[in-house]
Design an enzyme around this catalytic site. Structure first.
Site, PDB file in Angstrom:
ATOM      1  N   ASP A  71     -23.845  -0.108 -23.926  1.00  0.00           N
ATOM      2  CA  ASP A  71     -25.038  -0.765 -24.429  1.00  0.00           C
ATOM      3  C   ASP A  71     -26.098   0.316 -24.627  1.00  0.00           C
ATOM      4  O   ASP A  71     -25.969   1.444 -24.139  1.00  0.00           O
ATOM      5  CB  ASP A  71     -25.514  -1.866 -23.466  1.00  0.00           C
ATOM      6  CG  ASP A  71     -26.251  -2.985 -24.192  1.00  0.00           C
ATOM      7  OD1 ASP A  71     -26.767  -2.738 -25.308  1.00  0.00           O
ATOM      8  OD2 ASP A  71     -26.316  -4.112 -23.662  1.00  0.00           O
ATOM      9  N   GLU A 117     -37.710 -17.001 -25.444  1.00  0.00           N
ATOM     10  CA  GLU A 117     -36.443 -16.721 -24.765  1.00  0.00           C
ATOM     11  C   GLU A 117     -35.705 -15.678 -25.594  1.00  0.00           C
ATOM     12  O   GLU A 117     -35.532 -15.825 -26.790  1.00  0.00           O
ATOM     13  CB  GLU A 117     -35.596 -17.991 -24.586  1.00  0.00           C
ATOM     14  CG  GLU A 117     -35.330 -18.766 -25.865  1.00  0.00           C
ATOM     15  CD  GLU A 117     -34.439 -19.979 -25.648  1.00  0.00           C
ATOM     16  OE1 GLU A 117     -33.896 -20.157 -24.548  1.00  0.00           O
ATOM     17  OE2 GLU A 117     -34.279 -20.741 -26.612  1.00  0.00           O
TER      18      GLU A 117
END
Length: 718
Positions: A247, A459
């Site tokens: 990542d 979110e």
């Protein structure tokens, strides 16, 4: 569609890759392990940026079709359709790549290696990135993940259409603000039963080309440098042949956040030696020093590069133009009429009807003179798309969709109602500054469409721009800001109210469930979302979505957010009644089930074939989501678990026999030592339009049909 890749061709690519890597200097090799891989002119290697996104459409690279967010697509429970959408995404991806290559544009987000899908398990509704996933269930996530991978990668035996990437491996679902230092502690049983199945399916069934490691540690090891995850499980246990990518900037977390190494050099060595081939970031530039100091064998670096160049060769980028069946895909397919039609269909299929008291919906356009469309999500484009999004040439908000649908025949009155999360819209006002307008519109309207919920600013991922809660996670499940007050003011008007929720996760709308007659969960429905919602509201499309996540009543019934044990989490392990259960969704028509049977009342090595007749006993055409659940009748086992899905479209009065195969794995459970076992004893199979929990039965008025089978012998499956 079963695909067998040409192994001889793959080996030919690997041999070509070995030959190419063998001609490189150490420095040239090192700069091929960064996501922005450098050009090597003397060897004919073009610059290539590995970082591209396609979660629900080609993202961050200009105009492309913006499909519904991943959680929305999951609500279709339709694996065939998921592959169709992913195929469309890769068609646009190839079209854009072909165009970009023509003009020598090799920038970020311009490659064919798409870092999608996200097959993490949405174990807690507070997790901000949950809307990137296919929900809380390992079986559903596995099925949709595999088909998304197949859609992206295509079915040519010699070439990949695009390269998919299953992420974030593994045991990753928040908290976002702790991810750079957090250690997710998980039992072997939960690891294999819940967190790994979708990755395993993507690797072994979907033949996914890439796997991305997670930011966090799992059981003490940083995921992007974890021997147990990347070498023992992924490579050895599952036989993964593709490449592993970190990542972004995750490797610096080894020494800065996790504190398991003392320097960048040590972190790079740990990642590379434990199976990470590609660094999203720049830290692998230290590999020259790591190899020279003997911290990383150059043979391991070569192995990583062979994995990477094999992927590029599978994509055909080292072959003559015209070699792959995808080289001639024209730019004109991007945002085409066909893509817009598929996008509208996707948005329609994901919309989930949660409540319809007295058959208030669908609305009769001919019986209405004035409609009030009120709420912060009525005209909010951001609430259409979620995150990791592309750019649509046109967006249709709910307000626009309804206005376009009714035309001049019906007056539409609009109000923002309140801010999405603040207490006022105008900074100079005293607060709640649109309530008089709301009362006036309600008073003048025959029906009120109230558009509430969230958007990707509330979110999302840690660091997402504009995120109100900073980390990206939700502090709770309530409607934010003044939305509950707005809901109650509209209700007090006495007018019929339809509540439309746009969100990528569960909201605890318990008050609305008690007071509002019609509730629709619209998710983040993509650029065509407003058109789709209008068509559902007025009955041109019958809703067919099902919840891929549990809607809880309160966070109080949930374990701590940082607790990765599955006990008490999701429909599989929860002990309380949901507000709206996983698998639940209503229709404008009625479906009945009959004549359920199994091919054997004994659990056999080849599995069991389940048959059931589904009839449309209502007055409208509709599509039913047939769901099969298996309960192991033994103490300490999970609730009935989803093990089969099938979509069936029926005209009024029509019936069809549906056949599902429940393989031996459908009856197996992992034990505490991660042994996957079918034990002797009884098993219950439930088949119907929902899971067999009491809340689903109460909401639908129907119990799934129940069949009993038994295993006379034990089977060990791993």
């Amino acid at each position: 569609m079963e695909l067998v890749r040409n192994e001889a061709k793959t080996e030919e690519y690997r041999e070509r890759a070995r030959e190419l890597v063998g001609q490189m200097t150490l420095e040239e090799k090192v700069f091929q392990t960064l996501n922005g891989a450098a050009e090597i002119k003397r060897l004919g290697v073009k610059a290539y940026n590995w970082w591209n996104e396609a979660l629900h459409g080609v993202a961050r690279a200009g105009v492309a079709t913006v499909f519904p967010q991943a959680i929305s697509l999951a609500a279709t429970f339709d694996e065939d359709f998921i592959e169709q959408v992913a195929d469309a995404i890769s068609t646009e991806g190839r079209a854009k790549f072909n165009m970009q290559q023509k003009y020598d544009d090799t920038d970020i987000y311009k490659g064919l290696t798409f870092w999608s899908p996200n097959v993490n398990i949405f174990r807690d509704p507070r997790w901000g990135r949950g809307h990137e996933t296919f929900g809380e269930d390992p079986y559903l996530t596995s099925r949709l993940g595999v088909r998304f991978v197949e859609g992206l990668q295509g079915h040519d035996e010699n070439y990949l259409k695009a390269a998919a990437c299953a992420k974030h491996f593994a045991v990753h679902s928040g908290p976002e603000d702790l991810r750079h230092s957090f250690n997710a502690v998980v039992s072997k049983q939960d690891m294999y039963e819940t967190y790994l199945p979708a990755f395993k399916a993507c690797v072994q069934e979907g033949k996914v080309e890439a796997v991305m490691g997670a930011y966090n540690r799992t059981n003490g090891d940083p995921c992007c440098g974890s021997k147990p995850l990347l070498l023992d499980i992924l490579r050895k246990e599952w036989g993964f042949k593709g490449h592993v990518v970190s990542d972004c900037w995750a490797i610096k977390d080894f020494h800065e956040g996790h504190l398991v190494t003392n320097s960048a050099l040590e972190s790079v060595a740990m990642a590379m030696n434990n199976g990470c081939d590609l660094n999203c970031g720049q830290l692998f530039a230290y590999l020259s020093e790591a190899v020279e100091q003997g911290l990383v064998p150059e043979e391991r670096l070569d192995e990583a590069l062979v994995n990477l160049f094999t992927a590029r060769m599978k994509l055909g980028v080292f072959d003559e133009k015209g070699s792959t069946p995808y080289d001639e895909i024209p730019y004109s397919v991007v945002d085409s009429k066909e893509m817009r039609e598929l996008n509208l269909q996707a948005a329609e299929k994901c919309i989930t009807l949660l409540k319809n008291e007295g058959q208030m919906l669908p609305l009769d356009k001919g019986a209405l003179k004035t409609i009030g469309v009120i709420g912060p999500n009525a005209d909010n484009r951001k609430a259409l798309v979620g995150n990791y999004e592309g750019t649509a040439s046109r967006y249709y908000t709910i307000s626009e969709g309804i206005q376009d649908y009714v035309g001049d025949e019906v007056r539409v009155l609009c109000s923002e109602g309140c801010h999405l999360y603040k207490d006022k819209i105008s900074d100079l006002s005293q607060g709640s500054d649109r309530l008089a307008e709301v009362r006036g519109i309600c008073d003048a309207s025959d029906v009120v469409i109230l558009c509430l919920g969230l958007d990707a600013g509330l979110e999302g991922e840690e660091g997402d721009e504009g995120n109100q809660y900073a980390s990206g996670d939700k502090p709770g499940l309530d409607l934010p800001g003044k939305q509950q007050e707005l809901l109650e003011v509209a209700y007090e008007s006495g007018k019929p109210i339809v509540l439309v929720l746009l969100s990528g996760s569960a909201l605890a709308v318990t008050w609305a469930d008690e007071h509002i007659p019609a509730i629709i969960q619209g998710w983040y429905p993509g650029a065509q979302g407003g058109n789709a919602i209008a068509r559902v509201l007025f009955g041109e499309k019958n809703p067919e979505g099902r919840l891929p996540v549990t809607f809880y009543r309160t966070t109080e019934e949930l374990p701590e957010f940082t607790d990765y044990a599955m006990k008490g989490r999701t429909y599989r392990y929860m002990e309380t009644q949901a507000l709206y259960p996983f698998g639940y969704g209503l229709s404008y028509t009625d479906f009945t089930y009959s004549d359920a049977s199994v091919s054997s009342d004994r659990v056999l090595e080849e599995g069991i074939t389940l048959r059931v007749t589904v009839s449309n006993t209502g007055s409208r055409q509709g599509t039913e989501t047939v769901q099969a659940y298996v309960k192991v009748c033994r103490e300490g086992t999970p609730n009935p678990q989803l093990k089969g899905i099938c979509k069936v479209s029926l005209k009024p009065g029509e019936k069809k026999e549906v056949t599902m195969t429940l393989p031996l794995t459908a009856f197996a459970l992992y034990d505490e030592q991660a042994v996957n076992r079918v034990s002797k004893g009884e098993y219950l199979i439930y088949v119907g339009g929902s899971q067999p929990d009491q809340r689903s039965v109460d909401l639908t008025g129907k119990e799934p049909l129940k069949l009993k089978v038994a295993a006379d012998q034990e089977f060990i499956l791993n």
